[in-house]
Design a protein around this motif. Sequence first.
Motif, PDB file in Angstrom:
ATOM      1  N   GLN A 257      -2.317  -5.229  -4.783  1.00 45.78           N
ATOM      2  CA  GLN A 257      -3.678  -4.724  -4.963  1.00 45.78           C
ATOM      3  C   GLN A 257      -4.278  -4.307  -3.619  1.00 45.78           C
ATOM      4  OE1 GLN A 257      -4.952  -4.144  -7.970  1.00 45.78           O
ATOM      5  NE2 GLN A 257      -6.648  -3.125  -6.958  1.00 45.78           N
ATOM      6  N   GLU A 258      -4.009  -5.095  -2.574  1.00 45.74           N
ATOM      7  CA  GLU A 258      -4.508  -4.733  -1.241  1.00 45.74           C
ATOM      8  C   GLU A 258      -3.858  -3.428  -0.774  1.00 45.74           C
ATOM      9  OE1 GLU A 258      -5.608  -8.744   1.152  1.00 45.74           O
ATOM     10  OE2 GLU A 258      -3.485  -8.443   0.697  1.00 45.74           O
ATOM     11  N   LEU A 259      -2.570  -3.282  -1.004  1.00 47.34           N
ATOM     12  CA  LEU A 259      -1.885  -2.059  -0.603  1.00 47.34           C
ATOM     13  C   LEU A 259      -2.422  -0.851  -1.358  1.00 47.34           C
ATOM     14  CD1 LEU A 259       1.791  -3.318  -0.276  1.00 47.34           C
ATOM     15  CD2 LEU A 259       0.142  -2.875   1.552  1.00 47.34           C
ATOM     16  N   LEU A 260      -2.721  -1.020  -2.634  1.00 45.99           N
ATOM     17  CA  LEU A 260      -3.303   0.085  -3.408  1.00 45.99           C
ATOM     18  C   LEU A 260      -4.687   0.461  -2.886  1.00 45.99           C
ATOM     19  CD1 LEU A 260      -2.247  -0.854  -7.048  1.00 45.99           C
ATOM     20  CD2 LEU A 260      -1.434   1.061  -5.672  1.00 45.99           C
ATOM     21  N   SER A 261      -5.413  -0.520  -2.349  1.00 46.20           N
ATOM     22  CA  SER A 261      -6.750  -0.239  -1.834  1.00 46.20           C
ATOM     23  C   SER A 261      -6.713   0.617  -0.570  1.00 46.20           C
ATOM     24  CB  SER A 261      -7.519  -1.539  -1.575  1.00 46.20           C
ATOM     25  OG  SER A 261      -6.995  -2.219  -0.466  1.00 46.20           O
ATOM     26  N   LEU A 262      -5.543   0.778   0.041  1.00 44.20           N
ATOM     27  CA  LEU A 262      -5.423   1.642   1.223  1.00 44.20           C
ATOM     28  C   LEU A 262      -5.714   3.099   0.884  1.00 44.20           C
ATOM     29  CD1 LEU A 262      -2.286   0.150   2.993  1.00 44.20           C
ATOM     30  CD2 LEU A 262      -4.653   0.074   3.787  1.00 44.20           C
ATOM     31  N   ASN A 263      -5.671   3.450  -0.404  1.00 46.89           N
ATOM     32  CA  ASN A 263      -6.002   4.823  -0.826  1.00 46.89           C
ATOM     33  C   ASN A 263      -7.498   5.081  -0.813  1.00 46.89           C
ATOM     34  OD1 ASN A 263      -3.317   5.611  -1.309  1.00 46.89           O
ATOM     35  ND2 ASN A 263      -3.346   4.576  -3.284  1.00 46.89           N
ATOM     36  N   ILE A 264      -8.292   4.053  -0.623  1.00 46.44           N
ATOM     37  CA  ILE A 264      -9.746   4.189  -0.603  1.00 46.44           C
ATOM     38  C   ILE A 264     -10.189   4.373   0.847  1.00 46.44           C
ATOM     39  CG2 ILE A 264     -11.940   3.069  -1.158  1.00 46.44           C
ATOM     40  CD1 ILE A 264     -10.335   1.392  -3.242  1.00 46.44           C
TER      41      ILE A 264
ATOM     42  N   GLY B   8     -11.845   4.192   4.321  1.00 49.96           N
ATOM     43  CA  GLY B   8     -12.620   3.145   4.983  1.00 49.96           C
ATOM     44  C   GLY B   8     -12.122   1.735   4.732  1.00 49.96           C
ATOM     45  N   THR B   9     -11.117   1.576   3.880  1.00 50.66           N
ATOM     46  CA  THR B   9     -10.592   0.249   3.580  1.00 50.66           C
ATOM     47  C   THR B   9      -9.722  -0.243   4.723  1.00 50.66           C
ATOM     48  OG1 THR B   9     -10.531   0.749   1.227  1.00 50.66           O
ATOM     49  CG2 THR B   9      -9.189  -1.085   1.957  1.00 50.66           C
TER      50      THR B   9
END
Length: 65
Positions: free
Chosen positions: A7-14, A16-17
């Motif tokens: 989930q953290e790795l997927l948030s890299l697509n956002i 500013g994350t």
Amino acid sequence: MTRTTDQELLSLNIPGTRIELDPGTAEELGAFEEQALTEDEALASADIPAEYLPEQALEPDEEGA
């Protein structure tokens, strides 16, 4: 050592994350890959008039012939 979840790795697509990665995970994700240009590629990409280029940059590539 930090544990990185999917989930953290997927948030890299956002935009500013920021997440904390251990060096091994960062390397697996390509954080330390370098894609350098060759000297010929750098000269070809520069907007330099031909009269200012080094002589070897003006010679045709004989390896492909």
